[in-house]
Design a protein around this motif. Structure first.
Motif, PDB file in Angstrom:
ATOM      1  N   ASN A 163       0.774  -1.084  -0.026  1.00  0.00           N
ATOM      2  CA  ASN A 163      -0.193   0.148  -0.050  1.00  0.00           C
ATOM      3  C   ASN A 163       0.798   1.132   0.025  1.00  0.00           C
ATOM      4  OD1 ASN A 163      -1.774  -2.106   1.102  1.00  0.00           O
ATOM      5  ND2 ASN A 163      -3.121  -0.538   1.255  1.00  0.00           N
TER       6      ASN A 163
ATOM      7  N   ASP B 165      -4.556   4.875  -3.391  1.00  0.00           N
ATOM      8  CA  ASP B 165      -5.653   5.582  -3.105  1.00  0.00           C
ATOM      9  C   ASP B 165      -5.876   6.737  -4.224  1.00  0.00           C
ATOM     10  OD1 ASP B 165      -4.313   7.438  -1.872  1.00  0.00           O
ATOM     11  OD2 ASP B 165      -5.346   7.367  -0.011  1.00  0.00           O
TER      12      ASP B 165
ATOM     13  N   ILE C 124      -7.714   1.725  -4.460  1.00  0.00           N
ATOM     14  CA  ILE C 124      -8.444   1.546  -3.183  1.00  0.00           C
ATOM     15  C   ILE C 124      -9.063   2.892  -2.830  1.00  0.00           C
ATOM     16  CG2 ILE C 124      -7.557  -0.506  -2.858  1.00  0.00           C
ATOM     17  CD1 ILE C 124      -5.815   0.739  -0.642  1.00  0.00           C
TER      18      ILE C 124
ATOM     19  N   LYS D 234     -10.389   5.023   2.686  1.00  0.00           N
ATOM     20  CA  LYS D 234     -10.338   4.513   4.151  1.00  0.00           C
ATOM     21  C   LYS D 234      -9.484   3.183   4.339  1.00  0.00           C
ATOM     22  CE  LYS D 234     -14.698   2.765   2.700  1.00  0.00           C
ATOM     23  NZ  LYS D 234     -16.255   2.417   2.836  1.00  0.00           N
ATOM     24  N   GLU D 235      -9.377   2.599   3.090  1.00  0.00           N
ATOM     25  CA  GLU D 235      -8.601   1.162   2.949  1.00  0.00           C
ATOM     26  C   GLU D 235      -7.167   1.507   3.044  1.00  0.00           C
ATOM     27  OE1 GLU D 235     -10.072  -1.309   0.008  1.00  0.00           O
ATOM     28  OE2 GLU D 235     -12.143  -0.762   0.604  1.00  0.00           O
ATOM     29  N   ASN D 236      -6.534   2.678   3.026  1.00  0.00           N
ATOM     30  CA  ASN D 236      -5.277   3.041   2.806  1.00  0.00           C
ATOM     31  C   ASN D 236      -4.610   3.807   4.113  1.00  0.00           C
ATOM     32  OD1 ASN D 236      -3.221   2.468   1.039  1.00  0.00           O
ATOM     33  ND2 ASN D 236      -3.125   4.513   0.174  1.00  0.00           N
TER      34      ASN D 236
END
Length: 128
Positions: A5, A69, A109, A112-114
């Motif tokens: 990420n 993101d 992504i 909020k997922e990163n």
């Protein structure tokens, strides 16, 4: 497979910037907060991507799944094209690095997922 990420952040546009790289490699986690000096947010995102791929290659990765993101970075990699000439060399560097792994996947992504990479990028800003 190495899962990565990435996030780039700037305090101002341009402003002090940082790259956050969060790596999961066979259950092991690595965190990198890299200060980047003064630049805009998009440049920080591209540099975070390039640096993440360099780290993966140092680990002799054969499969890399990169998540970001940044729609600008993900779309540029998928299309192998960037509209803003300022980022062309960075994209070319990234594409060259992706060709050095057997399998490369990129996915956009939501922010909020990163969160892990975002926190590292923000920490890196303060390391400048």
């Amino acid at each position: 497979m190495i899962e990565v990420n990435i996030d780039g952040a700037s305090a101002g546009n341009p402003g002090p910037s940082g790259a956050g790289i969060f790596i999961k490699d066979n259950g092991k986690v690595e965190k990198h907060a890299i200060p980047l000096g003064v630049m805009d947010n998009h440049e920080a995102e591209f540099i975070a991507c390039r640096k993440a791929l360099e780290i993966c290659l140092e680990k002799h990765a054969d499969t890399v799944w990169l998540k970001s993101d940044s729609q600008a970075v993900v779309h540029a990699i998928e299309k192998e094209f960037v509209r803003n000439i300022q980022y062309k060399q960075l994209l070319d560097d990234i594409l060259d690095l992706t060709k050095q792994v057997d399998l490369f996947f990129v996915k956009w992504i939501p922010s909020k997922e990163n969160k892990a990479a975002d926190e590292l990028a923000r920490k890196a800003i303060h390391l400048n």
